[in-house]
Design a protein around this motif. Structure first.
Motif, PDB file in Angstrom:
ATOM      1  N   VAL A  13       0.859  -1.305  -0.050  1.00 52.57           N
ATOM      2  CA  VAL A  13       0.042  -0.184  -0.029  1.00 52.57           C
ATOM      3  C   VAL A  13       0.665   1.211  -0.194  1.00 52.57           C
ATOM      4  O   VAL A  13       0.603   2.260  -0.848  1.00 52.57           O
ATOM      5  CB  VAL A  13      -1.055  -0.037   1.189  1.00 52.57           C
ATOM      6  N   PHE A  14       1.985   1.261   0.782  1.00 59.78           N
ATOM      7  CA  PHE A  14       2.989   2.223   0.849  1.00 59.78           C
ATOM      8  C   PHE A  14       3.457   2.504  -0.458  1.00 59.78           C
ATOM      9  O   PHE A  14       3.570   3.759  -1.005  1.00 59.78           O
ATOM     10  CB  PHE A  14       3.993   1.996   1.775  1.00 59.78           C
ATOM     11  N   GLU A  15       3.966   1.408  -1.161  1.00 59.37           N
ATOM     12  CA  GLU A  15       4.500   1.633  -2.509  1.00 59.37           C
ATOM     13  C   GLU A  15       3.833   2.320  -3.640  1.00 59.37           C
ATOM     14  O   GLU A  15       4.089   3.101  -4.501  1.00 59.37           O
ATOM     15  CB  GLU A  15       5.109   0.406  -2.916  1.00 59.37           C
ATOM     16  N   LYS A  16       2.288   1.639  -3.511  1.00 60.80           N
ATOM     17  CA  LYS A  16       1.532   2.111  -4.490  1.00 60.80           C
ATOM     18  C   LYS A  16       1.242   3.621  -4.089  1.00 60.80           C
ATOM     19  O   LYS A  16       0.850   4.541  -5.114  1.00 60.80           O
ATOM     20  CB  LYS A  16       0.043   1.404  -4.227  1.00 60.80           C
ATOM     21  N   ALA A  17       1.046   4.148  -2.933  1.00 62.41           N
ATOM     22  CA  ALA A  17       0.817   5.443  -2.657  1.00 62.41           C
ATOM     23  C   ALA A  17       1.954   6.384  -2.948  1.00 62.41           C
ATOM     24  O   ALA A  17       1.749   7.522  -3.655  1.00 62.41           O
ATOM     25  CB  ALA A  17       0.510   5.794  -1.081  1.00 62.41           C
ATOM     26  N   VAL A  18       3.089   5.763  -3.198  1.00 65.45           N
ATOM     27  CA  VAL A  18       4.181   6.598  -3.502  1.00 65.45           C
ATOM     28  C   VAL A  18       4.068   6.856  -4.872  1.00 65.45           C
ATOM     29  O   VAL A  18       4.342   7.928  -5.618  1.00 65.45           O
ATOM     30  CB  VAL A  18       5.628   6.114  -3.189  1.00 65.45           C
ATOM     31  N   GLU A  19       3.881   5.480  -5.632  1.00 71.27           N
ATOM     32  CA  GLU A  19       3.708   5.698  -7.261  1.00 71.27           C
ATOM     33  C   GLU A  19       2.432   6.786  -7.669  1.00 71.27           C
ATOM     34  O   GLU A  19       2.553   7.685  -8.504  1.00 71.27           O
ATOM     35  CB  GLU A  19       3.195   4.454  -7.979  1.00 71.27           C
ATOM     36  N   ILE A  20       1.431   6.770  -7.144  1.00 71.49           N
ATOM     37  CA  ILE A  20       0.289   7.628  -7.122  1.00 71.49           C
ATOM     38  C   ILE A  20       0.577   9.056  -6.999  1.00 71.49           C
ATOM     39  O   ILE A  20       0.451  10.053  -7.626  1.00 71.49           O
ATOM     40  CB  ILE A  20      -0.987   7.182  -6.257  1.00 71.49           C
ATOM     41  N   PHE A  44       0.462  12.934  -0.457  1.00 71.33           N
ATOM     42  CA  PHE A  44       0.930  11.715  -0.122  1.00 71.33           C
ATOM     43  C   PHE A  44       0.168  10.921   1.072  1.00 71.33           C
ATOM     44  O   PHE A  44      -0.250  10.097   1.123  1.00 71.33           O
ATOM     45  CB  PHE A  44       2.667  11.577   0.138  1.00 71.33           C
ATOM     46  N   LYS A  45      -0.169  11.805   1.849  1.00 71.61           N
ATOM     47  CA  LYS A  45      -0.778  11.624   3.382  1.00 71.61           C
ATOM     48  C   LYS A  45      -2.277  11.316   3.034  1.00 71.61           C
ATOM     49  O   LYS A  45      -2.830  10.287   3.234  1.00 71.61           O
ATOM     50  CB  LYS A  45      -0.761  12.616   4.239  1.00 71.61           C
ATOM     51  N   GLU A  46      -2.959  11.932   1.943  1.00 72.47           N
ATOM     52  CA  GLU A  46      -4.245  11.986   1.567  1.00 72.47           C
ATOM     53  C   GLU A  46      -4.435  10.490   0.931  1.00 72.47           C
ATOM     54  O   GLU A  46      -5.202   9.641   1.010  1.00 72.47           O
ATOM     55  CB  GLU A  46      -4.990  12.971   0.710  1.00 72.47           C
ATOM     56  N   VAL A  47      -3.427  10.410  -0.077  1.00 77.86           N
ATOM     57  CA  VAL A  47      -3.466   8.888  -0.779  1.00 77.86           C
ATOM     58  C   VAL A  47      -3.145   7.966  -0.038  1.00 77.86           C
ATOM     59  O   VAL A  47      -3.855   6.776  -0.218  1.00 77.86           O
ATOM     60  CB  VAL A  47      -2.486   9.064  -2.036  1.00 77.86           C
ATOM     61  N   TYR A  48      -2.131   7.779   0.908  1.00 79.97           N
ATOM     62  CA  TYR A  48      -2.031   6.801   1.681  1.00 79.97           C
ATOM     63  C   TYR A  48      -3.066   6.473   2.472  1.00 79.97           C
ATOM     64  O   TYR A  48      -3.410   5.360   2.781  1.00 79.97           O
ATOM     65  CB  TYR A  48      -0.529   6.939   2.462  1.00 79.97           C
ATOM     66  N   ALA A  49      -3.663   7.427   3.081  1.00 80.07           N
ATOM     67  CA  ALA A  49      -4.765   7.285   4.084  1.00 80.07           C
ATOM     68  C   ALA A  49      -6.124   6.553   3.274  1.00 80.07           C
ATOM     69  O   ALA A  49      -6.735   5.375   3.841  1.00 80.07           O
ATOM     70  CB  ALA A  49      -5.248   8.341   4.791  1.00 80.07           C
ATOM     71  N   ALA A  50      -6.300   7.019   1.995  1.00 78.41           N
ATOM     72  CA  ALA A  50      -7.374   6.317   1.281  1.00 78.41           C
ATOM     73  C   ALA A  50      -7.069   5.098   0.906  1.00 78.41           C
ATOM     74  O   ALA A  50      -7.808   4.294   0.973  1.00 78.41           O
ATOM     75  CB  ALA A  50      -7.610   7.202  -0.103  1.00 78.41           C
ATOM     76  N   LEU A  51      -5.834   4.696   0.600  1.00 77.69           N
ATOM     77  CA  LEU A  51      -5.434   3.301   0.173  1.00 77.69           C
ATOM     78  C   LEU A  51      -5.429   2.411   1.416  1.00 77.69           C
ATOM     79  O   LEU A  51      -6.012   0.996   1.344  1.00 77.69           O
ATOM     80  CB  LEU A  51      -3.929   3.173  -0.342  1.00 77.69           C
ATOM     81  N   ARG A  52      -5.006   2.848   2.404  1.00 73.52           N
ATOM     82  CA  ARG A  52      -5.355   1.968   3.903  1.00 73.52           C
ATOM     83  C   ARG A  52      -6.542   1.595   4.129  1.00 73.52           C
ATOM     84  O   ARG A  52      -6.932   0.532   4.380  1.00 73.52           O
ATOM     85  CB  ARG A  52      -4.196   2.454   4.990  1.00 73.52           C
ATOM     86  N   GLU A  53      -7.511   2.690   4.040  1.00 72.00           N
ATOM     87  CA  GLU A  53      -8.952   2.508   4.370  1.00 72.00           C
ATOM     88  C   GLU A  53      -9.560   1.327   3.410  1.00 72.00           C
ATOM     89  O   GLU A  53     -10.321   0.532   3.721  1.00 72.00           O
ATOM     90  CB  GLU A  53      -9.549   3.714   4.158  1.00 72.00           C
ATOM     91  N   ALA A  54      -9.155   1.675   2.005  1.00 73.60           N
ATOM     92  CA  ALA A  54      -9.778   0.431   0.962  1.00 73.60           C
ATOM     93  C   ALA A  54      -9.315  -0.686   1.275  1.00 73.60           C
ATOM     94  O   ALA A  54      -9.996  -1.579   1.303  1.00 73.60           O
ATOM     95  CB  ALA A  54      -9.258   1.263  -0.430  1.00 73.60           C
ATOM     96  N   ALA A  55      -7.948  -0.752   1.735  1.00 77.61           N
ATOM     97  CA  ALA A  55      -7.193  -2.120   1.805  1.00 77.61           C
ATOM     98  C   ALA A  55      -8.095  -2.956   3.070  1.00 77.61           C
ATOM     99  O   ALA A  55      -8.321  -4.024   3.041  1.00 77.61           O
ATOM    100  CB  ALA A  55      -5.610  -2.073   2.044  1.00 77.61           C
ATOM    101  N   ALA A  56      -8.334  -1.953   4.324  1.00 76.98           N
ATOM    102  CA  ALA A  56      -8.798  -2.399   5.359  1.00 76.98           C
ATOM    103  C   ALA A  56     -10.250  -3.078   5.036  1.00 76.98           C
ATOM    104  O   ALA A  56     -10.665  -3.837   5.717  1.00 76.98           O
ATOM    105  CB  ALA A  56      -8.716  -1.603   6.345  1.00 76.98           C
ATOM    106  N   GLU A  57     -10.980  -2.436   3.881  1.00 78.68           N
ATOM    107  CA  GLU A  57     -12.404  -2.719   3.690  1.00 78.68           C
ATOM    108  C   GLU A  57     -12.403  -4.030   2.835  1.00 78.68           C
ATOM    109  O   GLU A  57     -13.519  -4.607   2.496  1.00 78.68           O
ATOM    110  CB  GLU A  57     -12.969  -1.639   2.951  1.00 78.68           C
ATOM    111  N   MET A  58     -11.493  -4.428   2.290  1.00 74.87           N
ATOM    112  CA  MET A  58     -11.453  -5.580   1.399  1.00 74.87           C
ATOM    113  C   MET A  58     -11.612  -6.896   2.146  1.00 74.87           C
ATOM    114  O   MET A  58     -11.050  -7.031   3.111  1.00 74.87           O
ATOM    115  CB  MET A  58      -9.970  -5.614   0.615  1.00 74.87           C
ATOM    116  N   PRO A  59     -12.231  -7.849   1.573  1.00 68.74           N
ATOM    117  CA  PRO A  59     -12.623  -8.954   2.618  1.00 68.74           C
ATOM    118  C   PRO A  59     -11.223  -9.640   2.858  1.00 68.74           C
ATOM    119  O   PRO A  59     -10.348  -9.810   2.060  1.00 68.74           O
ATOM    120  CB  PRO A  59     -13.417  -9.988   1.779  1.00 68.74           C
ATOM    121  N   GLN A  60     -11.141 -10.263   3.988  1.00 67.06           N
ATOM    122  CA  GLN A  60      -9.925 -10.984   4.456  1.00 67.06           C
ATOM    123  C   GLN A  60      -9.928 -12.459   3.871  1.00 67.06           C
ATOM    124  O   GLN A  60     -11.070 -12.971   4.085  1.00 67.06           O
ATOM    125  CB  GLN A  60      -9.678 -11.043   5.861  1.00 67.06           C
TER     126      GLN A  60
END
Length: 66
Positions: A13-20, A44-60
């Motif tokens: 998620v961190f690496e993807k946030a850096v790319e975006i 970066f802070k906004e993108v990283y937070a949004a990606l972390r939230e999206a990753a957390a909402e994905m089914p485990q």
């Protein structure tokens, strides 16, 4: 909201946030009358937070076992 995820997922998620972020601020920094460096940090802070939230909402995946 603090999200608990595996180190591997968090790193991806961190690496993807850096790319975006790099794509988003390209051309917005370094030129005359351009955005200040803090702009990239804010993006970066906004993108990283949004990606972390999206990753957390994905089914485990389920745990194998009986």
């Amino acid at each position: 909201m603090e999200v608990q995820m595996s180190r591997d997922v968090d790193w991806a998620v961190f690496e993807k946030a850096v790319e975006i972020t790099a794509s988003a601020v390209r051309g917005a920094l370094g030129g005359e009358k351009s955005q200040p460096p803090s702009f990239a940090a804010q993006v970066f802070k906004e993108v990283y937070a949004a990606l972390r939230e999206a990753a957390a909402e994905m089914p485990q995946p389920g745990k194998p076992g009986f």
